[in-house]
Design a protein around this motif. Structure first.
Motif, PDB file in Angstrom:
ATOM      1  N   CYS A 146      50.755  44.998  44.828  1.00  0.00           N
ATOM      2  CA  CYS A 146      51.055  44.992  43.393  1.00  0.00           C
ATOM      3  C   CYS A 146      51.232  43.565  42.889  1.00  0.00           C
ATOM      4  CB  CYS A 146      52.326  45.786  43.111  1.00  0.00           C
ATOM      5  SG  CYS A 146      52.314  47.478  43.758  1.00  0.00           S
ATOM      6  N   CYS A 147      51.028  43.404  41.589  1.00  0.00           N
ATOM      7  CA  CYS A 147      51.298  42.114  40.968  1.00  0.00           C
ATOM      8  C   CYS A 147      51.709  42.329  39.512  1.00  0.00           C
ATOM      9  CB  CYS A 147      50.090  41.177  41.049  1.00  0.00           C
ATOM     10  SG  CYS A 147      48.674  41.707  40.100  1.00  0.00           S
ATOM     11  N   ALA A 148      52.476  41.380  38.977  1.00  0.00           N
ATOM     12  CA  ALA A 148      52.873  41.388  37.573  1.00  0.00           C
ATOM     13  C   ALA A 148      52.139  40.254  36.874  1.00  0.00           C
ATOM     14  CB  ALA A 148      54.382  41.209  37.432  1.00  0.00           C
ATOM     15  N   ILE A 149      51.522  40.574  35.723  1.00  0.00           N
ATOM     16  CA  ILE A 149      50.688  39.613  35.006  1.00  0.00           C
ATOM     17  C   ILE A 149      51.260  39.408  33.608  1.00  0.00           C
ATOM     18  CG2 ILE A 149      48.367  39.109  34.161  1.00  0.00           C
ATOM     19  CD1 ILE A 149      47.318  40.995  36.343  1.00  0.00           C
ATOM     20  N   ASP A 186      47.588  32.538  39.769  1.00  0.00           N
ATOM     21  CA  ASP A 186      46.205  32.853  39.405  1.00  0.00           C
ATOM     22  C   ASP A 186      46.127  33.229  37.926  1.00  0.00           C
ATOM     23  OD1 ASP A 186      45.371  32.434  41.968  1.00  0.00           O
ATOM     24  OD2 ASP A 186      45.112  34.552  42.483  1.00  0.00           O
ATOM     25  N   VAL A 187      45.147  32.668  37.230  1.00  0.00           N
ATOM     26  CA  VAL A 187      44.867  33.056  35.851  1.00  0.00           C
ATOM     27  C   VAL A 187      43.813  34.159  35.886  1.00  0.00           C
ATOM     28  CG1 VAL A 187      44.033  32.304  33.593  1.00  0.00           C
ATOM     29  CG2 VAL A 187      45.434  30.763  34.989  1.00  0.00           C
ATOM     30  N   VAL A 188      44.082  35.265  35.201  1.00  0.00           N
ATOM     31  CA  VAL A 188      43.215  36.438  35.295  1.00  0.00           C
ATOM     32  C   VAL A 188      42.937  37.004  33.912  1.00  0.00           C
ATOM     33  CG1 VAL A 188      43.987  37.066  37.616  1.00  0.00           C
ATOM     34  CG2 VAL A 188      45.205  37.964  35.633  1.00  0.00           C
ATOM     35  N   ASP A 189      41.792  37.649  33.789  1.00  0.00           N
ATOM     36  CA  ASP A 189      41.467  38.460  32.621  1.00  0.00           C
ATOM     37  C   ASP A 189      41.812  39.908  32.938  1.00  0.00           C
ATOM     38  OD1 ASP A 189      40.639  36.612  30.785  1.00  0.00           O
ATOM     39  OD2 ASP A 189      38.519  36.742  31.286  1.00  0.00           O
ATOM     40  N   VAL A 190      42.505  40.562  32.018  1.00  0.00           N
ATOM     41  CA  VAL A 190      42.956  41.936  32.228  1.00  0.00           C
ATOM     42  C   VAL A 190      42.454  42.811  31.092  1.00  0.00           C
ATOM     43  CG1 VAL A 190      44.939  43.460  32.515  1.00  0.00           C
ATOM     44  CG2 VAL A 190      45.030  41.121  33.389  1.00  0.00           C
ATOM     45  N   GLN A 191      41.920  43.963  31.449  1.00  0.00           N
ATOM     46  CA  GLN A 191      41.576  44.989  30.470  1.00  0.00           C
ATOM     47  C   GLN A 191      42.211  46.292  30.943  1.00  0.00           C
ATOM     48  OE1 GLN A 191      37.389  45.600  29.879  1.00  0.00           O
ATOM     49  NE2 GLN A 191      37.676  47.281  28.438  1.00  0.00           N
ATOM     50  N   CYS A 192      43.088  46.865  30.128  1.00  0.00           N
ATOM     51  CA  CYS A 192      43.828  48.043  30.567  1.00  0.00           C
ATOM     52  C   CYS A 192      44.136  48.963  29.389  1.00  0.00           C
ATOM     53  CB  CYS A 192      45.132  47.634  31.268  1.00  0.00           C
ATOM     54  SG  CYS A 192      46.248  46.642  30.230  1.00  0.00           S
ATOM     55  N   GLN A 198      46.390  53.165  32.766  1.00  0.00           N
ATOM     56  CA  GLN A 198      45.213  52.801  33.531  1.00  0.00           C
ATOM     57  C   GLN A 198      44.892  51.325  33.332  1.00  0.00           C
ATOM     58  OE1 GLN A 198      42.090  55.353  32.110  1.00  0.00           O
ATOM     59  NE2 GLN A 198      42.679  57.053  33.438  1.00  0.00           N
ATOM     60  N   VAL A 199      44.325  50.713  34.363  1.00  0.00           N
ATOM     61  CA  VAL A 199      43.781  49.366  34.243  1.00  0.00           C
ATOM     62  C   VAL A 199      42.297  49.451  34.579  1.00  0.00           C
ATOM     63  CG1 VAL A 199      44.458  48.750  36.610  1.00  0.00           C
ATOM     64  CG2 VAL A 199      43.905  46.971  34.989  1.00  0.00           C
ATOM     65  N   HIS A 200      41.474  48.880  33.706  1.00  0.00           N
ATOM     66  CA  HIS A 200      40.031  48.978  33.884  1.00  0.00           C
ATOM     67  C   HIS A 200      39.472  47.810  34.689  1.00  0.00           C
ATOM     68  CE1 HIS A 200      40.393  52.161  30.997  1.00  0.00           C
ATOM     69  NE2 HIS A 200      40.781  51.348  30.045  1.00  0.00           N
ATOM     70  N   ARG A 201      40.065  46.625  34.503  1.00  0.00           N
ATOM     71  CA  ARG A 201      39.485  45.461  35.162  1.00  0.00           C
ATOM     72  C   ARG A 201      40.515  44.345  35.241  1.00  0.00           C
ATOM     73  NH1 ARG A 201      37.169  40.979  33.126  1.00  0.00           N
ATOM     74  NH2 ARG A 201      37.346  41.849  31.031  1.00  0.00           N
ATOM     75  N   ILE A 202      40.574  43.673  36.392  1.00  0.00           N
ATOM     76  CA  ILE A 202      41.340  42.439  36.558  1.00  0.00           C
ATOM     77  C   ILE A 202      40.422  41.441  37.254  1.00  0.00           C
ATOM     78  CG2 ILE A 202      43.376  41.331  37.524  1.00  0.00           C
ATOM     79  CD1 ILE A 202      44.779  43.985  37.553  1.00  0.00           C
ATOM     80  N   SER A 203      40.099  40.354  36.576  1.00  0.00           N
ATOM     81  CA  SER A 203      39.167  39.367  37.117  1.00  0.00           C
ATOM     82  C   SER A 203      39.856  38.007  37.195  1.00  0.00           C
ATOM     83  CB  SER A 203      37.921  39.237  36.223  1.00  0.00           C
ATOM     84  OG  SER A 203      37.287  40.482  36.076  1.00  0.00           O
ATOM     85  N   VAL A 204      39.729  37.341  38.340  1.00  0.00           N
ATOM     86  CA  VAL A 204      40.331  36.011  38.528  1.00  0.00           C
ATOM     87  C   VAL A 204      39.472  34.978  37.820  1.00  0.00           C
ATOM     88  CG1 VAL A 204      41.007  34.265  40.200  1.00  0.00           C
ATOM     89  CG2 VAL A 204      41.357  36.689  40.718  1.00  0.00           C
ATOM     90  N   ILE A 205      40.096  34.187  36.937  1.00  0.00           N
ATOM     91  CA  ILE A 205      39.404  33.129  36.196  1.00  0.00           C
ATOM     92  C   ILE A 205      39.663  31.770  36.843  1.00  0.00           C
ATOM     93  CG2 ILE A 205      39.100  32.020  33.953  1.00  0.00           C
ATOM     94  CD1 ILE A 205      38.160  34.942  34.141  1.00  0.00           C
ATOM     95  N   GLU A 206      40.936  31.498  37.167  1.00  0.00           N
ATOM     96  CA  GLU A 206      41.312  30.261  37.839  1.00  0.00           C
ATOM     97  C   GLU A 206      42.250  30.627  38.976  1.00  0.00           C
ATOM     98  OE1 GLU A 206      42.987  27.460  35.133  1.00  0.00           O
ATOM     99  OE2 GLU A 206      41.494  27.842  33.574  1.00  0.00           O
ATOM    100  N   ALA A 207      41.833  30.355  40.195  1.00  0.00           N
ATOM    101  CA  ALA A 207      42.637  30.712  41.367  1.00  0.00           C
ATOM    102  C   ALA A 207      43.408  29.502  41.877  1.00  0.00           C
ATOM    103  CB  ALA A 207      41.736  31.253  42.473  1.00  0.00           C
ATOM    104  N   VAL A 208      44.637  29.741  42.299  1.00  0.00           N
ATOM    105  CA  VAL A 208      45.388  28.676  42.948  1.00  0.00           C
ATOM    106  C   VAL A 208      44.813  28.464  44.343  1.00  0.00           C
ATOM    107  CG1 VAL A 208      47.478  29.163  41.650  1.00  0.00           C
ATOM    108  CG2 VAL A 208      47.091  30.319  43.820  1.00  0.00           C
ATOM    109  N   PRO A 209      45.028  27.293  44.957  1.00  0.00           N
ATOM    110  CA  PRO A 209      44.488  27.051  46.299  1.00  0.00           C
ATOM    111  C   PRO A 209      44.979  28.075  47.307  1.00  0.00           C
ATOM    112  CG  PRO A 209      45.232  25.001  45.313  1.00  0.00           C
ATOM    113  CD  PRO A 209      45.696  26.108  44.412  1.00  0.00           C
ATOM    114  N   ARG A 210      44.045  28.615  48.097  1.00  0.00           N
ATOM    115  CA  ARG A 210      44.369  29.587  49.136  1.00  0.00           C
ATOM    116  C   ARG A 210      44.753  28.869  50.415  1.00  0.00           C
ATOM    117  NH1 ARG A 210      44.467  32.479  44.745  1.00  0.00           N
ATOM    118  NH2 ARG A 210      43.823  34.646  44.966  1.00  0.00           N
TER     119      ARG A 210
END
Length: 210
Positions: A146-149, A186-192, A198-210
């Motif tokens: 899980c994550c909180a955005i 992580d910066v993400v685009d969310v559509q819910c 329901q959540v339709h899509r979560i896409s990573v736009i800018e990721a922190v270093p892994r």
């Protein structure tokens, strides 16, 4: 200012989680205030719980209105013909159902409509946590990721179960790929669809270093 290392070590109520992956994840916001620096300024993000009312949904309103009409019609027939007993009880039932509609269902309906039907935003992951559930038939452990955005427009955070991974009970295996897909920062685009949970899509736009 930073969150403590244990800030994400909480477990959400089971009844608020039940999705089969990111296409049907549930918003499960945990009640806490979290500091965030998204947008280059420190601010507090409200992660108050999203628990849609059990009352106030359309089908409940329809059923109650139908009940009011049926009881009212029966009361009218009883009053005019005098052939239906307990006319007073029918009148009292009509008043009671009407009061239930006005006092309980309509305010709950307003709370339901206050939850967005559709939501699309670009935010940042401010919290990450996992927890496990167990099933006896078959013997299975399920890890919920899980994550909180944060939604920067409202300074509120929406929480989602973004993955679910099953494995044989007591195996002790972990899925690092799923666990690390979203990280704090992580910066993400969310559509819910919060109202439909329901959540339709979560896409990573800018990721922190892994």
């Amino acid at each position: 200012m930073r969150n403590s290392a244990d800030a994400a070590a909480h477990r959400l109520p089971k009844q608020q989680v039940g999705a089969d992956g990111p296409e049907s994840a549930l918003p499960v916001r945990e009640p806490r205030l979290i500091w965030s620096s998204y947008g280059r300024s420190w601010h507090v993000v409200d992660t108050a719980p999203l628990d849609p009312p059990r009352w106030g949904h359309t089908w409940q309103l329809v059923m109650l209105v139908v009940t009011v009409c049926a009881v009212g019609t029966t009361t009218l027939i009883a009053t005019l013909t005098g052939h239906v007993p307990y006319g007073g009880a029918l009148v009292a039932a009509t008043v009671l159902v009407g009061a239930l509609l006005w006092v309980l269902l309509l305010p709950a309906r307003r709370r339901v409509l206050a939850v967005p039907a559709e939501l699309r935003f670009r935010g940042v992951v401010i919290c990450r946590w996992d927890y496990e559930t167990h099933y006896d038939d078959p013997l299975t452990d399920i890890t919920h990721y899980c994550c909180a955005i944060e939604d920067p427009a409202s300074h509120q955070a929406w929480s989602f179960e973004v993955h679910r991974w099953s494995r044989p009970m007591f195996s002790g295996r972990k899925n690092e790929e799923l666990a690390n897909r979203f990280r704090v920062g992580d910066v993400v685009d969310v559509q819910c669809s919060p109202r439909r949970r329901q959540v339709h899509r979560i896409s990573v736009i800018e990721a922190v270093p892994r």
